[in-house]
Design an enzyme around this catalytic site. Structure first.
Site, PDB file in Angstrom:
ATOM      1  N   CYS A  82     -67.095 -29.782 -43.298  1.00  0.00           N
ATOM      2  CA  CYS A  82     -66.451 -28.544 -42.861  1.00  0.00           C
ATOM      3  C   CYS A  82     -65.224 -28.247 -43.701  1.00  0.00           C
ATOM      4  O   CYS A  82     -64.585 -27.213 -43.526  1.00  0.00           O
ATOM      5  CB  CYS A  82     -66.027 -28.635 -41.410  1.00  0.00           C
ATOM      6  SG  CYS A  82     -67.263 -29.360 -40.382  1.00  0.00           S
ATOM      7  N   ASP A  84     -62.368 -29.884 -43.637  1.00  0.00           N
ATOM      8  CA  ASP A  84     -61.085 -30.429 -43.174  1.00  0.00           C
ATOM      9  C   ASP A  84     -61.230 -31.652 -42.273  1.00  0.00           C
ATOM     10  O   ASP A  84     -62.056 -31.683 -41.366  1.00  0.00           O
ATOM     11  CB  ASP A  84     -60.166 -29.382 -42.519  1.00  0.00           C
ATOM     12  CG  ASP A  84     -60.912 -28.268 -41.843  1.00  0.00           C
ATOM     13  OD1 ASP A  84     -61.988 -28.534 -41.312  1.00  0.00           O
ATOM     14  OD2 ASP A  84     -60.395 -27.127 -41.844  1.00  0.00           O
ATOM     15  N   CYS A 104     -57.304 -27.393 -46.492  1.00  0.00           N
ATOM     16  CA  CYS A 104     -56.563 -26.357 -47.213  1.00  0.00           C
ATOM     17  C   CYS A 104     -55.066 -26.503 -46.939  1.00  0.00           C
ATOM     18  O   CYS A 104     -54.652 -27.328 -46.122  1.00  0.00           O
ATOM     19  CB  CYS A 104     -57.055 -24.981 -46.791  1.00  0.00           C
ATOM     20  SG  CYS A 104     -56.707 -24.618 -45.069  1.00  0.00           S
ATOM     21  N   CYS A 148     -57.320 -24.352 -38.251  1.00  0.00           N
ATOM     22  CA  CYS A 148     -56.485 -25.469 -38.719  1.00  0.00           C
ATOM     23  C   CYS A 148     -55.564 -25.934 -37.597  1.00  0.00           C
ATOM     24  O   CYS A 148     -55.345 -27.135 -37.418  1.00  0.00           O
ATOM     25  CB  CYS A 148     -55.626 -25.049 -39.913  1.00  0.00           C
ATOM     26  SG  CYS A 148     -56.577 -24.515 -41.341  1.00  0.00           S
TER      27      CYS A 148
END
Lengths: 136, 414
Positions: free
Chosen positions: A38, A40, A64, A107
């Site tokens: 994915c 992350d 990211c 995130c």
């Protein structure tokens, strides 16, 4: 990928509390969430006193800039709080602090999950330790 | 070192100053509409456009009158595919293409499928991104009217065996379209040697201007016919209505003229820079993987996966967001976070590159104006940034501890 907020850039360029605690430390809870497929993965470690207060935190993140910033920010956020308090932390506070755009909200969700996973891990150790000392 | 380094020459290329010089008179003095038949303003414009036609047509090994000017490669792909499918609908409705074509081809095919105007076969590619002539042959049916295969891929630079596919197409009497956007004026393109019947390209990928491109359409042996996709004043023999972009066309032809003289030498130089960048990076870093074909590859293309670090975070470290005092470096990534769809690169996926590595991919696009000094600087910055981000990466730590990441994360929530 458009522009980042100043706070995301600051956490990305100067991440706080990067690293890992020694393996097998009894008072450490570790949460590893996300998946490489994915894009992350966050590892959050919390050092928690017997009284249930977060004394220190470390993180490592594959992801990211916003994912790195979210986890870096969380390590600052949790210090000095009780486990009950950190379990109440919602992703929205991360979104707000870092001014994350809608596409980066996941995130902050991942960072929230990492906190919960770390506390859960600590509770499991802690219960065992308590059981152990009770038996002794 | 300058304040910015451009190493994204697959996205677009800077305008060559010689191209600009050639264009200026057509922006300034020669204002005519090439369709104006009654005065010298129009005649000048028409003459310039026809000269450009000859330049580009002969460069390809075809004829000037076989060039249709239009806005760029996307329009060119659309006109080629939709134009053939529509015109030859009584002959058949099957189109063969590949999984790694540019979206201008893939989405054109999907639009035709949605409208039930065509049935499309998307051929898989091998791990280096290549399709074989044999695969094409096996996919051909009695209904097949068009084969569309790109010359070189925009992400990984892999060059397809166009001449071999062209021989199959010719043998079976099926029209063959080639989206040559990335390879045109970089590697040798001769329409008869390649056996193509339609060829698309664009100005801004070859150091020419944006907003101009062409479709080359074979006029004889066999003659290919199209249904126009743009209605209006009947420009370009009815194939593409709309006033011609005279300065753009002059610029595209000037870019082709430069390529005619310098292409071979430039390919050697660009390949040298590309290899230098690659060697410097792998000398300092482990777990770096090349995406695409090691040799059948555009000279300026280098697509690398840096395991354990996510592509967008790399770009952030390079593009000036995080380090405003360092030169900003322009490259691109196949990571989901950098795409509009939030999906990792479909090209890397088609190669069988796992999503976890697709997220870590960076595309370097070297070109005419890159220097050795820039290459050395970029290599150094990439190495520093990868090391820094790997120190931040739980995956790198786990891998170094000998943990099998595939096993560990099996069944993890996406």
């Amino acid at each position: 990928m458009a522009s980042y907020s100043d706070k995301v850039i600051d956490h990305y360029a100067n991440p706080r509390n990067v690293g890992s605690f020694e393996k097998g430390e009894e008072n450490v809870g570790t949460g590893i969430v996300g998946a490489p497929e994915c894009g992350d993965v966050m590892k959050l470690q919390l050092k928690i006193s017997d009284e249930g207060v977060v004394q220190d935190a470390r993180f490592k993140t594959f992801g990211c800039g916003s994912a790195i910033a979210s986890s870096s920010y969380v390590t600052e956020l949790v210090k000095g709080k009780t486990v009950d308090e950190v379990e109440q932390i919602k992703n929205s506070i991360i979104v707000e602090e870092l001014s994350l755009p809608p596409v980066k909200i996941h995130c902050s969700v991942l960072a929230e999950d990492a906190i919960k996973a770390a506390v859960k891990d600590w509770r499991e150790h802690h219960e065992k330790k308590k059981d152990g000392s009770a038996a002794a | 070192m300058q304040s910015r380094i451009y190493m994204d020459n697959h996205a677009t290329t800077p305008l060559d100053p010689r191209v600009l010089e050639a264009m200026l008179p057509y922006l300034r003095d020669h204002l005519g509409n090439a369709a104006s038949r009654n005065h010298s303003f129009g005649w000048e414009a028409e003459e310039a456009v026809d000269r450009a036609r000859e330049t580009v047509g002969s460069f390809l090994g075809g004829k000037g009158k076989e060039i249709i000017w239009l806005s760029g490669a996307t329009e060119s792909d659309n006109l080629a595919i939709k134009g053939v499918v529509e015109f030859y609908k009584d002959k058949g409705n099957h189109v063969i293409t590949t999984a790694t074509e540019h979206k201008a081809v893939l989405d054109t095919c999907k639009a035709l499928e949605r409208k039930k105007l065509a049935r499309v076969t998307y051929l898989p590619v091998d791990q280096q991104g290549r399709v074989s002539a044999e695969q094409v042959r096996e996919a051909i049916t009695d209904e097949t009217i068009l084969i569309s295969v790109m010359l070189a891929n925009n992400e990984i630079g892999t060059i397809q065996p166009i001449a071999e596919i062209g021989r199959v197409a010719k043998e079976k009497g099926i029209f063959f379209h080639c989206d040559a956007t990335q390879g045109f004026a970089k590697i040798s393109v001769h329409v008869d040697e390649l056996g193509v019947d339609l060829l698309s390209a664009s100005g801004h990928k070859i150091y020419g201007p944006k907003g101009v491109g062409f479709l080359w359409v074979r006029s004889r042996g066999p003659r290919v016919r199209l249904t126009a996709q743009m209605d209006g004043g009947g420009h370009e023999r009815g194939m593409r209505s709309g006033t011609l972009n005279v300065p753009g066309i002059v610029g595209l032809a000037a870019a082709v003229e430069i390529a005619r003289g310098e292409m071979a030498e430039e390919a050697v130089r660009t390949r040298g820079l590309r290899d230098r960048l690659h060697e410097k990076i792998v000398a300092e870093l482990d777990d770096v993987y090349l995406n695409g074909h090691p040799t059948e590859r555009l000279p300026g293309n280098l697509n690398l996966s840096f395991a354990y670090i996510e592509g967008e975070s790399m770009l952030m470290g390079l593009n000036g967001s995080a380090h405003p005092n360092l030169p900003a470096i322009a490259v691109s990534s196949g990571s989901a976070c950098t795409s509009a769809t939030l999906e990792p690169s479909y090209v890397l996926k088609a190669l069988g590159v796992g999503d976890e590595l697709a997220h870590t991919s960076i595309r370097f696009g070297l070109g005419r104006f890159n220097t050795e000094e820039e290459v050395d600087y970029v290599a150094g910055r990439v190495i520093d940034e990868v090391k820094r981000l790997r120190d931040l990466s739980p995956l790198y730590e786990m891998a170094k501890e000998g943990i099998d990441l595939k096993n560990y994360f099996a069944g993890a929530q996406h």
